[in-house]
Design a protein around this motif. Structure first.
Motif, PDB file in Angstrom:
ATOM      1  N   ALA A 198       1.141  -0.481   0.862  1.00  0.00           N
ATOM      2  CA  ALA A 198       2.305   0.154   0.242  1.00  0.00           C
ATOM      3  C   ALA A 198       1.899   0.947  -0.993  1.00  0.00           C
ATOM      4  O   ALA A 198       2.430   2.040  -1.257  1.00  0.00           O
ATOM      5  CB  ALA A 198       3.346  -0.908  -0.114  1.00  0.00           C
ATOM      6  N   ARG A 202       2.338   5.039  -1.766  1.00  0.00           N
ATOM      7  CA  ARG A 202       2.878   5.591  -3.017  1.00  0.00           C
ATOM      8  C   ARG A 202       1.886   6.533  -3.678  1.00  0.00           C
ATOM      9  O   ARG A 202       2.272   7.546  -4.285  1.00  0.00           O
ATOM     10  CB  ARG A 202       3.250   4.454  -3.978  1.00  0.00           C
ATOM     11  N   LEU A 247       7.749  -2.623   0.906  1.00  0.00           N
ATOM     12  CA  LEU A 247       7.694  -1.284   0.318  1.00  0.00           C
ATOM     13  C   LEU A 247       7.866  -1.343  -1.196  1.00  0.00           C
ATOM     14  O   LEU A 247       7.188  -0.631  -1.944  1.00  0.00           O
ATOM     15  CB  LEU A 247       8.780  -0.404   0.943  1.00  0.00           C
ATOM     16  N   LEU A 252       7.994   1.669  -3.863  1.00  0.00           N
ATOM     17  CA  LEU A 252       8.847   2.499  -3.019  1.00  0.00           C
ATOM     18  C   LEU A 252      10.174   1.795  -2.762  1.00  0.00           C
ATOM     19  O   LEU A 252      10.203   0.584  -2.552  1.00  0.00           O
ATOM     20  CB  LEU A 252       8.149   2.789  -1.687  1.00  0.00           C
ATOM     21  N   ALA A 271      11.933   5.699   2.753  1.00  0.00           N
ATOM     22  CA  ALA A 271      11.805   5.240   1.371  1.00  0.00           C
ATOM     23  C   ALA A 271      11.381   6.400   0.479  1.00  0.00           C
ATOM     24  O   ALA A 271      10.833   7.405   0.958  1.00  0.00           O
ATOM     25  CB  ALA A 271      10.790   4.107   1.283  1.00  0.00           C
TER      26      ALA A 271
END
Length: 424
Positions: A198, A202, A247, A252, A271
């Motif tokens: 995750a 990002r 997430l 996110l 997201a």
């Protein structure tokens, strides 16, 4: 040895060896579904390797009593599975068309144009990004498998051979700029480092960009008894709630969700970076409510699945034994990873399933892992005219029913094992 208390909570796999939730870090896990021990589902055997012992690994899913993430212990590293991979996405025409429709909708949602930049994680053989290339939009695939990544480059899809980590994400951003859209179809379950993945997403996405993650939905897995989608490549199984939490661990925020028919029932999570996300859509609230109503927002709500799975096994094995006693010939169609979970859990070998076929030439002449069922080209079915064809990639039912319509010419039937035995 598993140490399991009366509530079903499993605390360890051996003396001093604690199982730890890979999302929240607790050791408070409970049993969800134990399918015994199987070999890795994509390690198809050659004539040479078939003469050697096969390694098997426990296939036992637990649910975290704290954050509710359903997960397998990381028995096999991603490097062992994906550096040379047997699955090529483009061999499914319906999946390629699904990817084309996604690109069209994502272009509209994210406002993509020829000045935009798109990244796909686990881009496989370019099945999706080829549609981005066709629109004149700059893109990059991040794909760990050397062989399928090369197939993508041959399609004109720029591809980086790498696993996504925070470092990889930062490298992509530094070399190519921030991505207006980062997408990942059927990869979110394949990574043991949920938080690091995750964070990698990002790192790549622009501060006002979009992230799209498509993954099988645990709600439909449970409701439709899709136990064969459990295999060692899949380290976790998501509800929308646990996907939202995963997430968030990377910075996110979930803003929208779509319910899809792919892979027997999937969610597509949208997201954005937390600073620009805003409130989640009404659809997010609706799906979360459906999960809660099904009991999947409590640890105890996951109980009972294992018993339903054993019923599917009993029905399929009984059918195959009866067919053998009647002198009927049964072969398979497809050699997907999910099929190997089904075959191994049910103990189905060539005495019950003579062979299977697959469109992927990579698998021709090989044997299925564990059960050692021969794999041939699809033309073999028309040559042999078997009485029954067991469909292993049942998620492609519409596509395969049309492709195999010729089986009815000699009175043959198609057999679908999940969610319950059906002979068509």
């Amino acid at each position: 040895m598993l140490n399991t208390d009366a509530s079903g909570t499993t605390s360890s796999i051996g003396p001093g060896t604690a199982l730890t939730c890979r999302l929240c870090g607790t050791t408070d896990l409970r049993s969800f579904c134990d399918l015994g021990a199987t070999p890795p589902c994509e390690l198809f055997l050659t004539e040479q390797t078939a003469q050697q012992p096969e390694q098997t690994f426990p296939l036992h899913v637990r649910v975290c009593n704290s954050c509710l993430l359903a997960q397998l212990p990381p028995e096999i590293s991603p490097e062992e599975t994906f550096e040379e991979y047997a699955y090529f996405s483009s061999f499914s025409s319906s999946w390629v068309d699904h990817a084309r429709r996604f690109v069209d909708s994502a272009q509209e949602r994210a406002g993509l144009d020829t000045g935009s930049f798109v990244v796909e994680v686990a881009s496989n053989d370019g099945y999706l990004l080829q549609h981005v290339v066709a629109k004149g939009i700059r893109c990059l695939g991040v794909e760990p498998s050397v062989n399928v990544g090369e197939a993508a480059r041959e399609k004109g899809v720029p591809t980086l051979t790498a696993f996504l980590t925070p470092e990889t994400g930062a490298r992509v951003r530094a070399e190519h700029g921030p991505a207006d859209l980062v997408c990942g179809n059927n990869v979110f379950a394949h990574i043991p480092d949920v938080v690091g993945f995750a964070q990698g997403l990002r790192a790549m996405v622009a501060d006002d960009g979009w992230v799209s993650i498509e993954v099988q939905h645990l709600l439909t897995l449970v409701e439709r008894k899709q136990f064969d989608t459990i295999y060692h490549e899949h380290f976790q199984y998501y509800t929308l709630l646990t996907g939202q939490r995963a997430l968030a661990a990377g910075g996110l925020t979930l803003v929208d969700v779509e319910l899809l028919d792919t892979h027997g029932g999937s969610i597509r999570m949208w997201a954005r970076p937390a600073d620009v996300a805003g409130e989640p859509s009404a659809k997010v609230r609706e799906v979360l409510a459906a999960e809660a109503a099904a009991g999947l927002h409590t640890p105890e709500g996951h109980d009972g699945f294992a018993e339903a799975v054993s019923t599917i096994r009993d029905d399929l094995v009984s059918f195959l034994i009866d067919a053998r006693r009647q002198g009927k010939r049964v072969v398979g169609y497809g050699a997907p990873g999910k099929g190997n979970t089904l075959l191994n859990y049910c103990g189905i070998r060539p005495d019950l399933l003579e062979y299977t076929v697959d469109r992927n030439p990579y698998k021709h002449g090989r044997l299925t892992p564990g059960t050692r069922i021969p794999i041939f080209a699809p033309e073999r079915i028309a040559q042999d005219r078997p009485d029954h064809v067991l469909i292993l990639p049942w998620n492609l039912r519409t596509e395969l029913t049309e492709q195999l319509s010729y089986v009815r010419e000699w009175g043959g039937t198609l057999v679908f094992p999940i969610p319950s035995l059906e002979v068509v």
